[in-house]
Design a protein around this motif. Structure first.
Motif, mmCIF file in Angstrom:
data_model
loop_
_atom_site.group_PDB
_atom_site.id
_atom_site.type_symbol
_atom_site.label_atom_id
_atom_site.label_comp_id
_atom_site.label_asym_id
_atom_site.label_seq_id
_atom_site.Cartn_x
_atom_site.Cartn_y
_atom_site.Cartn_z
ATOM 1 N N PHE A 1 0.833 -1.197 0.000
ATOM 2 C CA PHE A 1 0.000 0.000 0.000
ATOM 3 C C PHE A 1 0.873 1.254 0.000
ATOM 4 N N ARG A 2 1.896 1.273 0.843
ATOM 5 C CA ARG A 2 2.770 2.438 0.941
ATOM 6 C C ARG A 2 3.654 2.605 -0.295
ATOM 7 N N ALA A 3 3.817 1.545 -1.065
ATOM 8 C CA ALA A 3 4.691 1.598 -2.240
ATOM 9 C C ALA A 3 3.973 2.091 -3.494
ATOM 10 N N VAL A 4 2.655 2.329 -3.418
ATOM 11 C CA VAL A 4 1.886 2.737 -4.597
ATOM 12 C C VAL A 4 2.372 4.071 -5.144
ATOM 13 N N CYS A 5 2.477 5.084 -4.280
ATOM 14 C CA CYS A 5 2.921 6.407 -4.728
ATOM 15 C C CYS A 5 3.296 7.229 -3.495
ATOM 16 N N LYS A 6 3.835 8.414 -3.734
ATOM 17 C CA LYS A 6 4.289 9.277 -2.645
ATOM 18 C C LYS A 6 3.122 9.710 -1.758
ATOM 19 N N ARG A 7 1.967 9.987 -2.365
ATOM 20 C CA ARG A 7 0.812 10.456 -1.591
ATOM 21 C C ARG A 7 0.329 9.375 -0.636
ATOM 22 N N TRP A 8 0.263 8.125 -1.102
ATOM 23 C CA TRP A 8 -0.165 7.031 -0.248
ATOM 24 C C TRP A 8 0.861 6.789 0.861
#
Length: 368
Positions: free
Chosen positions: A42-49
């Motif tokens: 989940f945390r690896a999806v993008c900077k915002r996540w």
């Protein structure tokens, strides 16, 4: 005569811009992820996540089952963690290491092939973090234990070992940033409750529960266990008090033998009026609590902290009808206290495929 061509209005795109979700909503979603690997993805999806979540505040993790193989003359450097919530298996390779059992979010491992002296340490496979533990005793006399402390607060692992005629309880104290060692009597089961260690002794001549102050290491008192023969019992700290759980041994003995899974039963007691007049009250239920038992340890969680799981239950790991021998079947099961019935939980085929003395254990993943 000319016909008029009328153009249909363009429909607005129905695509959800996932990268622009509100941070508060992302945080709520992340807290529902009971598999630690799902949280990492989940945390690896993008900077915002990633910015909406924190490694220091991961979602509460439902206990997994940890196991590892052991072959003759081979290193048991493959660690497997099975998530009940997602039914996924996580495999970790730790070269040149032997595993010796879990303690909360860590696993005790040792090396004895690089040098004549054993190198022991606690290892967190999900955070890939290692705590060196300098203990000048053979690893065979060391038993990792679970104290059920707050993993979010970065309370570390603990173990019990016997040196000559004495037992020692050794645990990490985050406040001191150091290991603390307390000499204790013989221990069958131990729980940390209200800054005190409650333990049941092994002795055949006497059955009693002792209390040791966590800070000073002073033995405070003794009092009787809930029943005369508490040999197969567990002490478990909960938010509602200290519980004692006994397996009815005429039907089942955890973890070595299970005669009939459908007939497995447990007795649960709560400690009352300590220290003035300590005594045990038999309970007909435990409400929202879930208890988890394995070979050496027991701990509790609240079902309301995990979606889809029922309280008033006891989860346990035991061997199947084949008796505990090489290649025997390991069973994950849940005992419903209200209905007085036991149900098997789906388990991976590899569970239990190792030497009989190696028992699968409960394991709560953490990123600390």
């Amino acid at each position: 005569m000319y016909s008029t061509l009328v153009m249909a209005p363009k429909k607005k795109s129905s695509r959800v811009r996932w990268a622009r979700l509100n941070p508060d909503l992302l945080r709520i979603i992340s807290k529902k992820l009971c598999d630690i690997s799902s949280f990492i993805c989940f945390r690896a999806v993008c900077k915002r996540w990633r910015a909406a979540t924190s490694l220091s505040d991961p979602p509460r993790q439902f206990p997994c089952v940890i196991d590892w193989p052991k072959g003759k003359g081979k290193l048991d450097d493959t660690l497997r963690v099975y998530s009940i919530s997602s039914r996924r298996t996580h495999t970790f390779q730790v070269p040149d290491a032997h595993f010796h059992g879990p303690s909360d979010g860590y696993v005790l491992l040792y090396e004895r092939y690089r040098s004549a002296k054993e190198r022991q340490s606690f290892f967190n496979p999900f955070a890939w973090k290692e705590w060196l533990f300098l203990l000048d005793v053979p690893v065979d006399i060391v038993e990792p234990i679970r104290l059920g402390r707050n993993l979010i607060r970065n309370d570390g692992p603990a173990l019990l070992y016997k040196d000559d005629e004495h037992y020692f309880l050794c645990f990490w104290q985050s406040e001191k940033n150091d290991w603390t060692e307390i000499r204790v009597p013989s221990i069958k089961t131990v729980a940390l409750y209200d800054h005190k260690f409650f333990f049941a002794e092994w002795g055949h001549l006497h059955q009693r529960v002792g209390v040791i102050d966590e800070t000073t290491g002073v033995l405070l008192s003794y009092f009787p266990p809930p029943i005369d023969n508490f040999y197969h019992g567990y002490l478990i700290a909960t938010d509602d008090g200290l519980l004692a759980v006994e397996v009815i041994k005429s039907i089942a003995v955890i973890p070595y033998l299970l005669i009939d899974l459908e007939k497995c039963q447990f007795l649960v007691y709560r400690l009352e009026n300590y220290p003035q007049n300590p005594h045990w009250t038999k309970l007909s239920g435990i409400g929202d609590l879930m208890l988890f038992l394995d070979q050496q340890n027991g701990f509790s969680l609240k079902a309301s902290d995990f979606g889809g799981f029922k309280g008033n239950c006891i989860y346990f790991i035991t061997a199947g009808k084949k008796w505990a021998k090489p290649g025997s079947e390991n069973v994950i099961a849940r005992f419903d206290i209200e209905s007085n019935k036991t149900k098997r939980i789906p388990a991976p085929a590899w569970l239990g495929l190792r030497q009989w003395e190696r028992q699968a254990s409960w394991f709560i993943p953490t990123l600390n």
